[in-house]
Design an enzyme around this catalytic site. Structure first.
Site, PDB file in Angstrom:
ATOM      1  N   GLY A 157       0.830  -1.204   0.000  1.00 14.43           N
ATOM      2  CA  GLY A 157       0.000   0.000   0.000  1.00 14.43           C
ATOM      3  C   GLY A 157       0.861   1.249   0.000  1.00 14.43           C
ATOM      4  CE1 TYR A 213      -3.095 -13.571  -3.955  1.00 15.46           C
ATOM      5  CE2 TYR A 213      -4.059 -14.381  -5.995  1.00 15.46           C
ATOM      6  CZ  TYR A 213      -4.075 -13.510  -4.928  1.00 15.46           C
ATOM      7  OH  TYR A 213      -5.073 -12.580  -4.821  1.00 15.46           O
TER       8      TYR A 213
END
Length: 327
Positions: free
Chosen positions: A41, A149
């Site tokens: 982020g 993932y």
């Protein structure tokens, strides 16, 4: 109908999807807590909110259970967006991907359950469909995962189901399909394809398509994803809770068509982009050939009605990209 006057924790709130959720729910008079460790982020995504008295930033890591417990205190709802994304990254470093996406997810479930959070909405992934060749993708039929993932995101679904049946925590998983829009990072080795292509075109660099360009995806504009999150929070239908939904527009576009749309929209800002050549590279390990979501379940149970097709979303997004990526 909108969610208002609630206290909402958004994990990964400084990321692409998380920051858009922060902005939306703040605009509807909610108190928003953002938990982020800024691994992926960015501070600039939440900078506009820092002076808002209804916004609180907790800089911390979901791999720390006490941090999670602190973040959920007094919260009505959790929107769990925090994860280490990217199929290629997970192939290079499966251990960290698992620590964040599985152990961190479990920490958030434990903290939310103990704090008696009303509902836990989490970012699932279309990668869960794995090697399934069925099109469109329907929630109840998945294949074998093709990457670490994808495994982690499927494990999330299994854990969420157990936390409902064993502990009574209301959960809803949203399988995101190739989301794009403002605040999406075009930089780095694992950048999403749309902002990466846009930035390359803006710089008059040739983008590289993996394979022959005939792979297809259900590209989904961020506003549709925000709508799905709110629908998941609003529903009072018992049948609509404790399940998984595809979060998409419900159509598919080849990479070749995508890049032509991007080129067309950007050429309006810079005619020279029309002459930028597109290159082709090898297929990427762990990639699925085609991704296309059935959204019938979300339409039926959540009254989901996506407003933005790929072209409509790109038209808005590229105006934002042009102003922000060329700086």
């Amino acid at each position: 109908m909108n969610i208002t006057h609630k206290k909402i924790l958004i994990t990964g709130g400084a990321g692409f999807i998380g920051s858009n959720l922060c902005e939306y729910f703040l605009s509807h008079e909610n108190k928003v807590i953002c938990l982020d460790n800024f691994a992926t982020g960015h501070h600039h995504n939440i900078k506009p909110f820092l002076t808002n008295p209804n916004f609180k930033l907790i800089e911390g890591d979901i791999r720390n259970l006490e941090t999670c417990r602190n973040a959920v205190e007094g919260v009505d709802f959790v929107l769990h967006q925090a994860a280490l994304g990217s199929v290629p990254r997970s192939l290079i470093d499966p251990l960290t991907t698992n620590e964040v996406n599985v152990s961190g997810f479990l920490n958030m479930l434990i903290a939310s359950s103990d704090a008696q959070v009303k509902r836990f909405i989490y970012a699932a992934s279309s990668s869960t469909y794995g090697d399934s060749v069925e099109l469109p993708k329907v929630e109840d039929f998945i294949g074998k995962p093709l990457s670490p993932y994808a495994i982690t995101k499927y494990v999330n679904e299994l854990y969420a189901s157990i936390f409902n049946s064993a502990y009574g925590l209301e959960t809803i998983g949203l399988r995101y399909f190739n989301v794009f829009g403002k605040n999406q990072d075009p930089n780095g080795a694992y950048a999403a394809v749309i902002p990466k292509f846009v930035m390359q075109f803006i710089n008059h660099e040739s983008p590289v398509i993996n394979g022959d360009g005939m792979f297809s995806r259900d590209f989904t504009y961020i506003n549709n994803v925000v709508q799905m999150n709110e629908k998941a929070l609003l529903t009072t239908n018992p049948e609509a809770i404790n399940t998984i939904y595809n979060t998409a527009f419900g159509d598919r576009t080849t990479l070749l068509d995508l890049i032509n749309y991007i080129k067309e929209f950007l050429t309006k800002f810079d005619p020279a982009i029309a002459n930028v050549e597109v290159l082709h590279g090898p297929n990427r390990a762990g990639d699925i050939s085609h991704s296309w979501a059935s959204i019938d379940k979300a339409k039926k149970l959540l009254e989901y009605n996506p407003k933005y097709s790929l072209q409509e979303g790109l038209s808005e997004a590229i105006s934002w990209y042009w102003e922000n990526l060329k700086k």
